[in-house]
Design a protein around this motif. Structure first.
Motif, PDB file in Angstrom:
ATOM      1  N   ARG A  39       0.807  -1.210   0.000  1.00 39.46           N
ATOM      2  CA  ARG A  39       0.000   0.000   0.000  1.00 39.46           C
ATOM      3  C   ARG A  39       0.851   1.275   0.000  1.00 39.46           C
ATOM      4  NH1 ARG A  39      -3.093   2.368   4.944  1.00 39.46           N
ATOM      5  NH2 ARG A  39      -4.255   3.957   3.849  1.00 39.46           N
ATOM      6  N   GLY A  40       1.854   1.318   0.854  1.00 36.52           N
ATOM      7  CA  GLY A  40       2.709   2.502   0.949  1.00 36.52           C
ATOM      8  C   GLY A  40       3.373   2.835  -0.376  1.00 36.52           C
ATOM      9  N   LYS A  41       3.809   1.817  -1.080  1.00 43.72           N
ATOM     10  CA  LYS A  41       4.459   2.038  -2.373  1.00 43.72           C
ATOM     11  C   LYS A  41       3.461   2.546  -3.408  1.00 43.72           C
ATOM     12  CE  LYS A  41       8.051  -1.370  -1.545  1.00 43.72           C
ATOM     13  NZ  LYS A  41       8.697  -2.588  -1.971  1.00 43.72           N
ATOM     14  N   ILE A  42       2.238   2.023  -3.349  1.00 42.51           N
ATOM     15  CA  ILE A  42       1.198   2.451  -4.294  1.00 42.51           C
ATOM     16  C   ILE A  42       0.827   3.912  -4.025  1.00 42.51           C
ATOM     17  CG2 ILE A  42      -1.208   2.120  -4.980  1.00 42.51           C
ATOM     18  CD1 ILE A  42      -0.755  -0.914  -4.413  1.00 42.51           C
ATOM     19  N   VAL A  43       0.609   4.253  -2.767  1.00 34.75           N
ATOM     20  CA  VAL A  43       0.247   5.633  -2.422  1.00 34.75           C
ATOM     21  C   VAL A  43       1.375   6.576  -2.824  1.00 34.75           C
ATOM     22  CG1 VAL A  43      -0.246   7.217  -0.512  1.00 34.75           C
ATOM     23  CG2 VAL A  43      -1.363   4.975  -0.597  1.00 34.75           C
ATOM     24  N   HIS A  44       2.605   6.177  -2.573  1.00 30.05           N
ATOM     25  CA  HIS A  44       3.757   7.007  -2.962  1.00 30.05           C
ATOM     26  C   HIS A  44       3.738   7.295  -4.471  1.00 30.05           C
ATOM     27  CE1 HIS A  44       7.779   8.669  -3.008  1.00 30.05           C
ATOM     28  NE2 HIS A  44       8.071   7.832  -3.978  1.00 30.05           N
ATOM     29  N   PHE A  71       9.421   2.344 -12.640  1.00 32.39           N
ATOM     30  CA  PHE A  71       8.841   2.532 -11.320  1.00 32.39           C
ATOM     31  C   PHE A  71       8.528   1.183 -10.679  1.00 32.39           C
ATOM     32  CE2 PHE A  71       4.985   2.594  -8.789  1.00 32.39           C
ATOM     33  CZ  PHE A  71       5.384   3.406  -7.745  1.00 32.39           C
ATOM     34  N   LEU A  72       7.884   0.305 -11.436  1.00 26.86           N
ATOM     35  CA  LEU A  72       7.536  -1.022 -10.933  1.00 26.86           C
ATOM     36  C   LEU A  72       8.795  -1.816 -10.592  1.00 26.86           C
ATOM     37  CD1 LEU A  72       5.235  -2.985 -10.342  1.00 26.86           C
ATOM     38  CD2 LEU A  72       5.324  -3.699 -12.733  1.00 26.86           C
ATOM     39  N   PHE A  73       9.805  -1.734 -11.444  1.00 23.64           N
ATOM     40  CA  PHE A  73      11.081  -2.414 -11.213  1.00 23.64           C
ATOM     41  C   PHE A  73      11.674  -1.987  -9.869  1.00 23.64           C
ATOM     42  CE2 PHE A  73      15.732  -2.579 -11.608  1.00 23.64           C
ATOM     43  CZ  PHE A  73      15.925  -3.896 -11.972  1.00 23.64           C
ATOM     44  N   HIS A  74      11.630  -0.676  -9.586  1.00 22.83           N
ATOM     45  CA  HIS A  74      12.213  -0.163  -8.337  1.00 22.83           C
ATOM     46  C   HIS A  74      11.424  -0.592  -7.106  1.00 22.83           C
ATOM     47  CE1 HIS A  74      15.578   1.943  -9.944  1.00 22.83           C
ATOM     48  NE2 HIS A  74      14.824   2.610 -10.786  1.00 22.83           N
ATOM     49  N   LEU A 142      12.099  -5.606 -18.870  1.00 23.46           N
ATOM     50  CA  LEU A 142      11.397  -5.147 -20.073  1.00 23.46           C
ATOM     51  C   LEU A 142      11.013  -6.332 -20.965  1.00 23.46           C
ATOM     52  CD1 LEU A 142      13.415  -1.944 -21.098  1.00 23.46           C
ATOM     53  CD2 LEU A 142      11.105  -2.046 -20.110  1.00 23.46           C
ATOM     54  N   LYS A 143      11.923  -7.304 -21.112  1.00 27.19           N
ATOM     55  CA  LYS A 143      11.630  -8.500 -21.908  1.00 27.19           C
ATOM     56  C   LYS A 143      10.435  -9.248 -21.346  1.00 27.19           C
ATOM     57  CE  LYS A 143      16.358  -9.697 -23.228  1.00 27.19           C
ATOM     58  NZ  LYS A 143      17.432 -10.685 -22.999  1.00 27.19           N
ATOM     59  N   MET A 144      10.390  -9.371 -20.025  1.00 28.48           N
ATOM     60  CA  MET A 144       9.330 -10.138 -19.379  1.00 28.48           C
ATOM     61  C   MET A 144       7.970  -9.453 -19.523  1.00 28.48           C
ATOM     62  SD  MET A 144      11.552 -11.518 -16.111  1.00 28.48           S
ATOM     63  CE  MET A 144      10.519 -10.710 -14.999  1.00 28.48           C
ATOM     64  N   TRP A 145       7.949  -8.130 -19.598  1.00 32.09           N
ATOM     65  CA  TRP A 145       6.698  -7.387 -19.709  1.00 32.09           C
ATOM     66  C   TRP A 145       6.307  -7.100 -21.155  1.00 32.09           C
ATOM     67  CZ3 TRP A 145       3.036  -6.029 -16.196  1.00 32.09           C
ATOM     68  CH2 TRP A 145       3.324  -6.299 -14.871  1.00 32.09           C
ATOM     69  N   GLN A 146       7.128  -7.518 -22.090  1.00 30.91           N
ATOM     70  CA  GLN A 146       6.845  -7.272 -23.496  1.00 30.91           C
ATOM     71  C   GLN A 146       5.529  -7.946 -23.876  1.00 30.91           C
ATOM     72  OE1 GLN A 146      10.043  -8.457 -25.997  1.00 30.91           O
ATOM     73  NE2 GLN A 146       9.399  -7.153 -27.672  1.00 30.91           N
ATOM     74  N   GLY A 147       4.650  -7.198 -24.527  1.00 30.39           N
ATOM     75  CA  GLY A 147       3.374  -7.744 -24.968  1.00 30.39           C
ATOM     76  C   GLY A 147       2.283  -7.749 -23.897  1.00 30.39           C
ATOM     77  N   THR A 152      -3.763  -1.668 -18.367  1.00 30.09           N
ATOM     78  CA  THR A 152      -4.933  -2.300 -17.759  1.00 30.09           C
ATOM     79  C   THR A 152      -4.555  -3.146 -16.552  1.00 30.09           C
ATOM     80  OG1 THR A 152      -4.781  -4.197 -19.265  1.00 30.09           O
ATOM     81  CG2 THR A 152      -6.202  -2.374 -19.937  1.00 30.09           C
ATOM     82  N   LYS A 153      -3.277  -3.401 -16.339  1.00 27.33           N
ATOM     83  CA  LYS A 153      -2.832  -4.213 -15.208  1.00 27.33           C
ATOM     84  C   LYS A 153      -2.461  -3.375 -13.991  1.00 27.33           C
ATOM     85  CE  LYS A 153      -2.725  -8.101 -17.573  1.00 27.33           C
ATOM     86  NZ  LYS A 153      -3.981  -8.792 -17.647  1.00 27.33           N
ATOM     87  N   MET A 154      -2.012  -2.143 -14.206  1.00 27.58           N
ATOM     88  CA  MET A 154      -1.568  -1.293 -13.100  1.00 27.58           C
ATOM     89  C   MET A 154      -2.610  -0.207 -12.855  1.00 27.58           C
ATOM     90  SD  MET A 154       2.471  -0.831 -13.957  1.00 27.58           S
ATOM     91  CE  MET A 154       2.819   0.200 -12.552  1.00 27.58           C
ATOM     92  N   HIS A 155      -3.595  -0.515 -12.029  1.00 25.37           N
ATOM     93  CA  HIS A 155      -4.605   0.476 -11.693  1.00 25.37           C
ATOM     94  C   HIS A 155      -5.155   0.191 -10.303  1.00 25.37           C
ATOM     95  CE1 HIS A 155      -7.094  -2.851 -13.135  1.00 25.37           C
ATOM     96  NE2 HIS A 155      -8.037  -2.363 -12.372  1.00 25.37           N
ATOM     97  N   VAL A 156      -5.791   1.188  -9.745  1.00 26.86           N
ATOM     98  CA  VAL A 156      -6.427   1.052  -8.434  1.00 26.86           C
ATOM     99  C   VAL A 156      -7.849   1.593  -8.570  1.00 26.86           C
ATOM    100  CG1 VAL A 156      -6.442   1.850  -6.042  1.00 26.86           C
ATOM    101  CG2 VAL A 156      -4.275   1.359  -7.174  1.00 26.86           C
TER     102      VAL A 156
END
Length: 168
Positions: A39-44, A71-74, A142-147, A152-156
């Motif tokens: 949660r803290g990371k999402i709010v940040h 951002f997600l990687f970090h 980046l390779k793993m997230w390709q395609g 639509t996956k990163m939302h709240v």
């Protein structure tokens, strides 16, 4: 449209509790975030000061996508050394699954280990028995997230807007 602006205004007023700005503590009232272990990371992320450009071309959209993925990687690369190690990944998986009383820590560890092995096979290919995968680099990430459509996956989901009366 004016209807979309009204809708956004109602959402803003509800989340800010009729104040002029939204503060970090306003996120305490979002049910979908209440028990989220990261949660803290999402709010940040909502208070990230990077500018957002409108009317982007394909190249700008690609750069914006890479910024989101960075951002997600970090969020996973907790020591910021440019690599998500097995231990860092285990920590995140354990944190995410900590709310499940039916899942033991060892099961979470197995899930993380399996995901890391899959990452190695995607990014490095077949490895020799004496070869060690040191971790996921941003290029690997980046390779793993390709395609995968991260938009639509990163939302709240903020609020249930059906229960809000129109504001005037």
């Amino acid at each position: 449209t004016s209807e979309q602006i009204e809708h956004l205004h109602r959402r803003f007023k509800q989340l800010s509790r009729d104040q002029l700005t939204i503060r970090k503590e306003n996120f305490d009232s979002i049910p979908d975030l209440e028990f989220n272990p990261i949660r803290g990371k999402i709010v940040h992320a909502f208070f990230d000061k990077r500018p957002i450009e409108m009317d982007m071309d394909e190249e700008q959209l690609d750069r914006f996508r890479k910024k989101k993925l960075k951002f997600l990687f970090h969020m996973y690369d907790s020591d910021h050394d440019g690599k998500i190690t097995l231990q860092e990944y285990r920590n995140v998986v354990e944190e995410l699954l900590s709310g499940n009383p039916h899942l033991e820590k060892e099961s979470a560890r197995s899930i993380a280990d399996g995901a890391m092995m899959e990452a190695a096979s995607i990014c490095v290919g077949q490895m020799g028995p004496d070869q060690v995968y040191e971790g996921i680099t941003f290029e690997d990430f980046l390779k793993m997230w390709q395609g995968i459509d991260i938009e639509t996956k990163m939302h709240v989901r903020f609020l249930n807007m059906e229960t809000i009366a129109h504001c005037y």
